[in-house]
Enzyme design. Structure first.
Site, PDB file in Angstrom:
ATOM      1  N   HIS A   1      11.693  -5.821  -6.030  1.00 56.78           N
ATOM      2  CA  HIS A   1      11.867  -4.472  -5.476  1.00 56.78           C
ATOM      3  C   HIS A   1      12.576  -4.552  -4.141  1.00 56.78           C
ATOM      4  CE1 HIS A   1       8.710  -5.039  -2.393  1.00 56.78           C
ATOM      5  NE2 HIS A   1       8.183  -5.837  -3.300  1.00 56.78           N
TER       6      HIS A   1
ATOM      7  N   ARG B   1      12.904  -3.153  -0.085  1.00 55.33           N
ATOM      8  CA  ARG B   1      11.929  -2.808   0.939  1.00 55.33           C
ATOM      9  C   ARG B   1      11.598  -1.311   0.858  1.00 55.33           C
ATOM     10  NH1 ARG B   1      10.080  -5.424   4.988  1.00 55.33           N
ATOM     11  NH2 ARG B   1      11.622  -7.069   4.911  1.00 55.33           N
TER      12      ARG B   1
ATOM     13  N   TRP C   1       5.499  -4.013   8.253  1.00 55.44           N
ATOM     14  CA  TRP C   1       5.445  -5.241   7.458  1.00 55.44           C
ATOM     15  C   TRP C   1       5.190  -6.487   8.312  1.00 55.44           C
ATOM     16  CZ3 TRP C   1       7.952  -9.863   7.386  1.00 55.44           C
ATOM     17  CH2 TRP C   1       7.713 -10.661   6.246  1.00 55.44           C
TER      18      TRP C   1
ATOM     19  N   ASP D   1      -1.721  -7.584  -3.814  1.00 55.46           N
ATOM     20  CA  ASP D   1      -0.526  -6.749  -3.816  1.00 55.46           C
ATOM     21  C   ASP D   1      -0.328  -6.207  -5.226  1.00 55.46           C
ATOM     22  OD1 ASP D   1      -0.134  -7.347  -1.185  1.00 55.46           O
ATOM     23  OD2 ASP D   1       1.725  -8.479  -1.462  1.00 55.46           O
TER      24      ASP D   1
ATOM     25  N   GLU E   1      -0.125  -9.541   9.143  1.00 52.84           N
ATOM     26  CA  GLU E   1      -1.558  -9.233   8.952  1.00 52.84           C
ATOM     27  C   GLU E   1      -2.273 -10.311   8.148  1.00 52.84           C
ATOM     28  OE1 GLU E   1       0.822  -8.043   7.122  1.00 52.84           O
ATOM     29  OE2 GLU E   1       0.045  -8.354   5.103  1.00 52.84           O
ATOM     30  N   ASP E   2      -1.546 -10.927   7.226  1.00 49.66           N
ATOM     31  CA  ASP E   2      -2.154 -11.994   6.422  1.00 49.66           C
ATOM     32  C   ASP E   2      -2.294 -13.279   7.249  1.00 49.66           C
ATOM     33  OD1 ASP E   2       0.633 -12.032   6.508  1.00 49.66           O
ATOM     34  OD2 ASP E   2       0.844 -12.990   4.571  1.00 49.66           O
TER      35      ASP E   2
ATOM     36  N   ASP F   1       2.405  -5.824  -6.751  1.00 50.84           N
ATOM     37  CA  ASP F   1       3.572  -6.392  -7.451  1.00 50.84           C
ATOM     38  C   ASP F   1       3.387  -7.855  -7.843  1.00 50.84           C
ATOM     39  OD1 ASP F   1       3.665  -7.446  -4.901  1.00 50.84           O
ATOM     40  OD2 ASP F   1       5.547  -6.456  -4.337  1.00 50.84           O
TER      41      ASP F   1
ATOM     42  N   MET G   1       6.422 -12.021  -9.431  1.00 54.54           N
ATOM     43  CA  MET G   1       6.490 -10.843  -8.565  1.00 54.54           C
ATOM     44  C   MET G   1       7.459  -9.832  -9.147  1.00 54.54           C
ATOM     45  SD  MET G   1       7.324 -10.420  -4.547  1.00 54.54           S
ATOM     46  CE  MET G   1       8.735  -9.384  -4.846  1.00 54.54           C
TER      47      MET G   1
HETATM   48  N1  UDH Z   1       2.792  -1.440  -0.561  1.00 49.54           N
HETATM   49  C1  UDH Z   1       2.851  -0.251  -1.260  1.00 49.54           C
HETATM   50  N2  UDH Z   1       3.724   0.706  -0.855  1.00 49.54           N
HETATM   51  C2  UDH Z   1       4.559   0.533   0.208  1.00 49.54           C
HETATM   52  C3  UDH Z   1       4.497  -0.694   0.892  1.00 49.54           C
HETATM   53  C4  UDH Z   1       3.627  -1.667   0.480  1.00 49.54           C
HETATM   54  O1  UDH Z   1       2.124  -0.041  -2.228  1.00 49.54           O
HETATM   55  O2  UDH Z   1       5.322   1.445   0.508  1.00 49.54           O
HETATM   56  C5  UDH Z   1       1.755  -2.444  -0.933  1.00 49.54           C
HETATM   57  C6  UDH Z   1       1.950  -3.055  -2.306  1.00 49.54           C
HETATM   58  O3  UDH Z   1       0.706  -3.421  -2.838  1.00 49.54           O
HETATM   59  C7  UDH Z   1       2.779  -4.263  -1.957  1.00 49.54           C
HETATM   60  C8  UDH Z   1       2.097  -4.735  -0.681  1.00 49.54           C
HETATM   61  O4  UDH Z   1       1.758  -3.532  -0.015  1.00 49.54           O
HETATM   62  O5  UDH Z   1       2.763  -5.207  -2.971  1.00 49.54           O
HETATM   63  C9  UDH Z   1       2.950  -5.629   0.187  1.00 49.54           C
HETATM   64  O6  UDH Z   1       4.138  -4.966   0.586  1.00 49.54           O
HETATM   65  P1  UDH Z   1       5.604  -5.469   0.196  1.00 49.54           P
HETATM   66  O7  UDH Z   1       5.690  -5.584  -1.306  1.00 49.54           O
HETATM   67  O8  UDH Z   1       6.581  -4.591   0.880  1.00 49.54           O
HETATM   68  O9  UDH Z   1       5.707  -6.883   0.817  1.00 49.54           O
HETATM   69  P2  UDH Z   1       6.628  -7.989   0.295  1.00 49.54           P
HETATM   70  O10 UDH Z   1       6.469  -9.049   1.336  1.00 49.54           O
HETATM   71  O11 UDH Z   1       8.131  -7.387   0.308  1.00 49.54           O
HETATM   72  O12 UDH Z   1       6.330  -8.313  -1.125  1.00 49.54           O
HETATM   73  C10 UDH Z   1       8.770  -7.106   1.514  1.00 49.54           C
HETATM   74  C11 UDH Z   1      10.107  -6.416   1.245  1.00 49.54           C
HETATM   75  C12 UDH Z   1      11.072  -7.358   0.622  1.00 49.54           C
HETATM   76  C13 UDH Z   1      12.421  -6.728   0.469  1.00 49.54           C
HETATM   77  C14 UDH Z   1      13.314  -7.629  -0.337  1.00 49.54           C
HETATM   78  C15 UDH Z   1      14.608  -6.994  -0.682  1.00 49.54           C
HETATM   79  N3  UDH Z   1      15.302  -7.788  -1.664  1.00 49.54           N
HETATM   80  C1  NGS Z   2       5.662 -14.487   6.966  1.00 49.80           C
HETATM   81  C2  NGS Z   2       4.941 -13.233   7.398  1.00 49.80           C
HETATM   82  C3  NGS Z   2       3.803 -12.953   6.448  1.00 49.80           C
HETATM   83  C4  NGS Z   2       4.335 -12.867   5.013  1.00 49.80           C
HETATM   84  C5  NGS Z   2       5.100 -14.133   4.680  1.00 49.80           C
HETATM   85  C6  NGS Z   2       5.721 -14.077   3.302  1.00 49.80           C
HETATM   86  O1  NGS Z   2       6.724 -14.725   7.823  1.00 49.80           O
HETATM   87  O2  NGS Z   2       3.169 -11.740   6.823  1.00 49.80           O
HETATM   88  O3  NGS Z   2       6.136 -14.335   5.642  1.00 49.80           O
HETATM   89  O4  NGS Z   2       6.453 -12.905   3.209  1.00 49.80           O
HETATM   90  N1  NGS Z   2       4.432 -13.425   8.757  1.00 49.80           N
HETATM   91  C7  NGS Z   2       5.013 -12.890   9.830  1.00 49.80           C
HETATM   92  O5  NGS Z   2       5.957 -12.143   9.764  1.00 49.80           O
HETATM   93  C8  NGS Z   2       4.412 -13.227  11.166  1.00 49.80           C
HETATM   94  S1  NGS Z   2       7.254 -12.505   1.937  1.00 49.80           S
HETATM   95  O6  NGS Z   2       8.403 -13.401   1.845  1.00 49.80           O
HETATM   96  O7  NGS Z   2       6.352 -12.657   0.781  1.00 49.80           O
HETATM   97  O8  NGS Z   2       7.694 -11.115   2.048  1.00 49.80           O
HETATM   98  O9  NGS Z   2       3.297 -12.689   4.090  1.00 49.80           O
END
Ligand code: UDH
Ligand code: NGS
Length: 287
Positions: free
Chosen positions: A232, A234, A199, A137, A202-203, A139, A229
């Site tokens: 950011h 969503r 979102w 990722d 997939e992992d 971030d 991290m």
């Molecule tokens: N990514 C992008 N652009 C996007 C979406 C995702 O570059 O528009 C990539 C980026 O590498 C990112 C990764 O996909 O680090 C994972 O996506 P994510 O950062 O959205 O996933 P994460 O689980 O955050 O880190 C989910 C949203 C949390 C919102 C919290 C609000 N406080």
């Molecule tokens: C799980 C998600 C994963 C995700 C993990 C951490 O619940 O894809 O949370 O997410 N699995 C499902 O939704 C089935 S996080 O808090 O980093 O945004 O990677």
């Protein structure tokens, strides 16, 4: 006593292999994201050591692994700048022969992180004979350079202790964030699923592919595996996928029919920055 240090000046001018333990690691690192950084700042800082496209190889020894670092991406240049600022020097100290590939999803359709990583695997291999793939990722920045960005006997989960989870692994099978698979391991599971749009999940699907193919998840310890991290909100067009939990019940049957073997996309542009290779793709929502 046999001379085990890699010597640049071997007979015939051939370099020796790099040591298994990189000698110039610093251990725990200071990382902060408050400083405004521009890509030009980072080019000035680490650019002199890089080849176009974010490529590097140690000059004094032959790297143990050829590593493609693949970043799924859309519209996160501020994060990418911090990532490049901190991670390039780490990868250099780790004495890797590496390249950084930013796989940029074109358009504003639903984001598909896993498919972008499959595309990164294929596109990186077109360019060079990589044997290890680190999926990261944009971030997540490691705060300990002993966390080696290379592959092991089993697929490896690198981001085990992230600040946002209070440096604790949230659940035992988690495989999100930063992971490393050898070419062989990745082929064995047919890559990631291409069908997780939006979102989540997939992992976990990859984690299941790994266990269904009788492999294990390897991890660094929770001190070495620390990450910061970049906070950011969503992103738009990346809402939680309502089908993600149901889809995880189907992994077993889908491994061979959904992955590298069925990957379909169109490359719109490949641009070489000094710090990274940007591959902009249309990832064919119907696929
Ligand atoms: N990514 C992008 N652009 C996007 C979406 C995702 O570059 O528009 C990539 C980026 O590498 C990112 C990764 O996909 O680090 C994972 O996506 P994510 O950062 O959205 O996933 P994460 O689980 O955050 O880190 C989910 C949203 C949390 C919102 C919290 C609000 N406080
Ligand atoms: C799980 C998600 C994963 C995700 C993990 C951490 O619940 O894809 O949370 O997410 N699995 C499902 O939704 C089935 S996080 O808090 O980093 O945004 O990677």
């Amino acid at each position: 006593r046999p001379n085990t240090t890699p010597t640049p000046g071997r007979p015939g001018g051939a370099l020796g292999p790099c040591p298994d333990g990189p000698p110039n690691l610093l251990g725990s690192l200071y990382v902060e994201f408050r400083t405004n950084r521009t890509l030009q700042d980072v080019r000035n800082l680490v650019g002199p050591f890089l080849q176009q496209g974010g490529r590097y190889r140690p000059s004094s020894c032959v790297a143990r692994q050829k590593v493609a670092v693949i970043i799924p991406f859309r519209n996160r240049y501020e994060h990418l700048t911090h990532w490049l600022h901190y991670v390039h020097p780490v990868l250099m100290r780790q004495q890797l022969d590496y390249g950084v590939y930013v796989i940029n999803q074109d358009g504003d359709g639903a984001f598909n992180r896993a498919k972008l990583m499959n595309i990164g695997f294929v596109e990186a291999l077109i360019e060079y004979d990589y044997d290890c793939f680190v999926f990261s990722d944009v971030d997540l920045v490691p705060i300990d350079d002993r966390n080696l960005y290379r592959c092991s006997d089993h697929p490896r989960h690198l981001s085990v202790a992230v600040d946002k989870f209070n440096f604790i692994l949230p659940y035992a099978t988690i495989f999100g964030g930063v992971s490393a698979l050898s070419k062989q391991q990745f082929l064995k599971v047919n890559g990631f699923s291409n069908t997780f749009w939006g979102w989540g999940g997939e992992d976990d699907d990859m984690s299941q592919r790994i266990s269904y193919r009788r492999m294990f998840i390897s991890r660094p310890d929770s001190v070495t595996g620390r990450y910061k991290m970049i906070q950011h909100e969503r992103d738009s067009h990346n809402d939680p996928n309502p089908r993600r939990v149901q889809k995880l019940t189907e992994t077993y049957f889908n491994i061979i029919k959904d992955g590298l073997s069925t990957l379909s996309y169109t490359v719109r542009e490949i641009r070489k920055d000094l710090l990274y290779t940007l591959v902009t793709v249309d990832n064919h929502r119907s696929g």
